[in-house]
Design a protein around this motif. Sequence first.
Motif, PDB file in Angstrom:
ATOM      1  N   ASP A   1       0.803  -1.406   0.107  1.00  0.00           N
ATOM      2  CA  ASP A   1       0.048   0.124   0.135  1.00  0.00           C
ATOM      3  C   ASP A   1       0.794   1.267  -0.097  1.00  0.00           C
ATOM      4  O   ASP A   1       0.416   2.303  -0.605  1.00  0.00           O
ATOM      5  CB  ASP A   1      -0.854   0.159   1.239  1.00  0.00           C
ATOM      6  CG  ASP A   1      -2.324  -0.334   0.704  1.00  0.00           C
ATOM      7  OD1 ASP A   1      -2.705  -0.381  -0.247  1.00  0.00           O
ATOM      8  OD2 ASP A   1      -3.167  -0.320   1.877  1.00  0.00           O
ATOM      9  N   GLY A   2       2.104   1.065   0.863  1.00  0.00           N
ATOM     10  CA  GLY A   2       2.985   2.345   0.730  1.00  0.00           C
ATOM     11  C   GLY A   2       3.521   2.898  -0.574  1.00  0.00           C
ATOM     12  O   GLY A   2       4.423   3.599  -0.930  1.00  0.00           O
ATOM     13  N   GLY A   3       3.218   2.035  -1.659  1.00  0.00           N
ATOM     14  CA  GLY A   3       4.109   2.126  -3.009  1.00  0.00           C
ATOM     15  C   GLY A   3       5.409   1.364  -2.996  1.00  0.00           C
ATOM     16  O   GLY A   3       5.772   1.442  -4.299  1.00  0.00           O
ATOM     17  N   GLU A   4       5.835   0.700  -2.156  1.00  0.00           N
ATOM     18  CA  GLU A   4       6.979  -0.226  -2.258  1.00  0.00           C
ATOM     19  C   GLU A   4       6.586  -1.478  -3.035  1.00  0.00           C
ATOM     20  O   GLU A   4       5.491  -2.168  -2.836  1.00  0.00           O
ATOM     21  CB  GLU A   4       7.598  -0.700  -1.152  1.00  0.00           C
ATOM     22  CG  GLU A   4       7.957   0.195  -0.013  1.00  0.00           C
ATOM     23  CD  GLU A   4       6.661   0.703   0.897  1.00  0.00           C
ATOM     24  OE1 GLU A   4       5.391   0.286   0.555  1.00  0.00           O
ATOM     25  OE2 GLU A   4       6.891   1.600   1.814  1.00  0.00           O
TER      26      GLU A   4
ATOM     27  N   GLU B   1       5.691  -6.895   9.657  1.00  0.00           N
ATOM     28  CA  GLU B   1       4.383  -6.649  10.002  1.00  0.00           C
ATOM     29  C   GLU B   1       3.510  -5.886   8.857  1.00  0.00           C
ATOM     30  O   GLU B   1       2.257  -6.026   8.998  1.00  0.00           O
ATOM     31  CB  GLU B   1       4.491  -5.555  11.361  1.00  0.00           C
ATOM     32  CG  GLU B   1       3.140  -5.072  11.853  1.00  0.00           C
ATOM     33  CD  GLU B   1       3.376  -4.293  13.078  1.00  0.00           C
ATOM     34  OE1 GLU B   1       2.522  -3.655  13.913  1.00  0.00           O
ATOM     35  OE2 GLU B   1       4.569  -3.616  13.006  1.00  0.00           O
ATOM     36  N   ASP B   2       4.040  -5.227   7.894  1.00  0.00           N
ATOM     37  CA  ASP B   2       3.405  -4.633   6.858  1.00  0.00           C
ATOM     38  C   ASP B   2       2.805  -5.347   6.084  1.00  0.00           C
ATOM     39  O   ASP B   2       1.659  -5.261   5.314  1.00  0.00           O
ATOM     40  CB  ASP B   2       4.350  -3.472   6.138  1.00  0.00           C
ATOM     41  CG  ASP B   2       4.953  -2.308   6.722  1.00  0.00           C
ATOM     42  OD1 ASP B   2       4.645  -2.469   8.144  1.00  0.00           O
ATOM     43  OD2 ASP B   2       5.932  -1.660   6.099  1.00  0.00           O
ATOM     44  N   PHE B   3       3.252  -6.530   6.076  1.00  0.00           N
ATOM     45  CA  PHE B   3       2.702  -7.623   5.004  1.00  0.00           C
ATOM     46  C   PHE B   3       1.405  -8.295   5.753  1.00  0.00           C
ATOM     47  O   PHE B   3       0.383  -8.769   5.127  1.00  0.00           O
ATOM     48  CB  PHE B   3       3.657  -8.818   4.776  1.00  0.00           C
ATOM     49  CG  PHE B   3       4.709  -8.650   3.951  1.00  0.00           C
ATOM     50  CD1 PHE B   3       4.553  -8.858   2.442  1.00  0.00           C
ATOM     51  CD2 PHE B   3       5.661  -8.085   4.218  1.00  0.00           C
ATOM     52  CE1 PHE B   3       5.302  -8.556   1.610  1.00  0.00           C
ATOM     53  CE2 PHE B   3       6.935  -7.765   3.505  1.00  0.00           C
ATOM     54  CZ  PHE B   3       6.677  -7.863   2.020  1.00  0.00           C
ATOM     55  N   ILE B   4       1.323  -8.046   6.978  1.00  0.00           N
ATOM     56  CA  ILE B   4      -0.055  -8.459   7.992  1.00  0.00           C
ATOM     57  C   ILE B   4      -0.894  -7.361   7.889  1.00  0.00           C
ATOM     58  O   ILE B   4      -2.155  -7.579   7.828  1.00  0.00           O
ATOM     59  CB  ILE B   4       0.565  -9.181   9.120  1.00  0.00           C
ATOM     60  CG1 ILE B   4       1.496 -10.325   9.213  1.00  0.00           C
ATOM     61  CG2 ILE B   4      -0.684  -9.444   9.777  1.00  0.00           C
ATOM     62  CD1 ILE B   4       1.029 -11.416   8.229  1.00  0.00           C
ATOM     63  N   THR B   5      -0.653  -6.091   8.024  1.00  0.00           N
ATOM     64  CA  THR B   5      -1.392  -5.023   8.678  1.00  0.00           C
ATOM     65  C   THR B   5      -2.107  -4.111   7.465  1.00  0.00           C
ATOM     66  O   THR B   5      -2.782  -3.507   7.530  1.00  0.00           O
ATOM     67  CB  THR B   5      -1.006  -4.096   9.634  1.00  0.00           C
ATOM     68  OG1 THR B   5       0.351  -3.667   9.061  1.00  0.00           O
ATOM     69  CG2 THR B   5      -0.432  -4.982  11.003  1.00  0.00           C
ATOM     70  N   THR B   6      -1.258  -4.226   6.209  1.00  0.00           N
ATOM     71  CA  THR B   6      -1.618  -3.541   5.197  1.00  0.00           C
ATOM     72  C   THR B   6      -2.009  -4.448   3.862  1.00  0.00           C
ATOM     73  O   THR B   6      -1.762  -5.475   3.994  1.00  0.00           O
ATOM     74  CB  THR B   6      -0.567  -2.578   4.661  1.00  0.00           C
ATOM     75  OG1 THR B   6       0.664  -3.272   4.450  1.00  0.00           O
ATOM     76  CG2 THR B   6       0.087  -1.462   5.905  1.00  0.00           C
ATOM     77  N   ARG B   7      -2.494  -3.726   2.976  1.00  0.00           N
ATOM     78  CA  ARG B   7      -2.871  -4.482   1.693  1.00  0.00           C
ATOM     79  C   ARG B   7      -1.636  -4.960   0.901  1.00  0.00           C
ATOM     80  O   ARG B   7      -1.009  -3.673   0.655  1.00  0.00           O
ATOM     81  CB  ARG B   7      -3.794  -3.619   0.786  1.00  0.00           C
ATOM     82  CG  ARG B   7      -4.405  -4.533  -0.103  1.00  0.00           C
ATOM     83  CD  ARG B   7      -5.529  -3.488  -1.113  1.00  0.00           C
ATOM     84  NE  ARG B   7      -4.905  -2.304  -1.523  1.00  0.00           N
ATOM     85  CZ  ARG B   7      -5.452  -1.532  -2.120  1.00  0.00           C
ATOM     86  NH1 ARG B   7      -6.741  -1.516  -2.471  1.00  0.00           N
ATOM     87  NH2 ARG B   7      -4.955  -0.281  -2.717  1.00  0.00           N
TER      88      ARG B   7
END
Length: 443
Positions: free
Chosen positions: A290-293, A320-326
């Motif tokens: 989601d953050g553009g990465e 954690e970003d793989f779990i909490t974001t799209r």
Amino acid sequence: MKFDLSEYPPIVQQIADYGVQGYELAMGWLLSPAAWSQFGILVGAYLLAVLITRRMRPPLQKLIDPGDKQSIFTSARLFVLQFLPLVLPLLAYLLTGIGEQIVRSIFDSGAVIAFGKRVFMFLAVRIFVRDILKDPFLTLLGRFILIPIAALYMLGMLDFVILQLTETVVGAGNIQFSLISVVRGVIAGSLLFWLGQWSNSQTSSLIQKQEIRPSLRQLLIKVVEFTIFGAAFLILMNVMGINLGALAVLGGAIGVGLGFGLQKIASNFISGVILLVEGQATVGDYVELDGGEKGQIVKMTARAAILETFDGRWIVVPNEDFITTRVVNYSDSGSANRYEAEFSVSYDTDINLIPAIIEAAVCKHPEVLNLPYPPDCELRGFGDSGIDFAVEFWVNGIDDGPNKYTSDVLFLVWNALRDNNIEIPYPHRVVEIKGAFPAVVSQ
């Protein structure tokens, strides 16, 4: 021999005392018939060992060497073959031991021949480190740890050194330990570290060859790695004589730290385990967050995943970003991806012929798939300058970096239209002038 060394430091006096004892021992050996007979047995044992080795080694090497023949025992035979240089010193050690029994039964003394046995053992250790050990780390340990220990054993000082190290106690605050514990810890830690690395690499290589899901493969590798090094740590603590019960306080402190100051680290670690178990994103997948990465996952650690973009940059993304974001995964479980290439044709074209021509041309691309769907050419609309089409196609991969699927398909479309004399339009503008042209005034 007596020297007045009372004015010198104690260590100098002790060294001088050892020197005097060595001198007296050497003189006793030189003037003793028993010592001379033992010297003779040592020389005879060595010469006999050389003779036997010269006769025995060629047929023994021929027997063990597998040559060009491959079998299940090839690796074992090659492993045994590298130990042939040890035959001479070990055979000399064995023959000297037989001679020692004879000498002790006759003279009730065997100090010289016992020293000779230790010399042959030292030579065997030196050959082992120099010619047999191939791993650089093991060679380093052998050169700076094993050979010095063998040298102390040869000189009969190993027990004395061990006693001194045991009696020497150092400490910091309430923690005290002997130097022998430090030495044991260094030796055991080095060996356990190397053994852990070797066993981990062998196990990882074995797991990589198994036909299992990539995420499960990575999870098994991590579990094996933590198990091996956890067991190595416990063994090392036991070797150093550290009470494992005392680590309970340290474990409690770590637990409190995880609860307060290390929340993110704990969260990322648990998220990494969840990712490996579920397999929603694993090494080799191309993902976009989601953050553009976005990029291909090249490594997954306990804390983060490393993405490599097609321009060579590495992006470290917390687990954690793989779990909490799209997360958009373009290559999960090896699934294909659909792309489309747009084009236009002139209004003078018989558009009923276009789908068959374009679909046949795109099918020629070696990377375009027929499953789940073959190439599909669709009419999209009537534009200002021409009739708009798009061809949809499926490929296994990402249309970026080394793959230029859309570009290749557009080349195929261009060539197909040109070969069939179909015009690709360009913008046209109709200019309408109302009324009469203005008069031109001549001068």
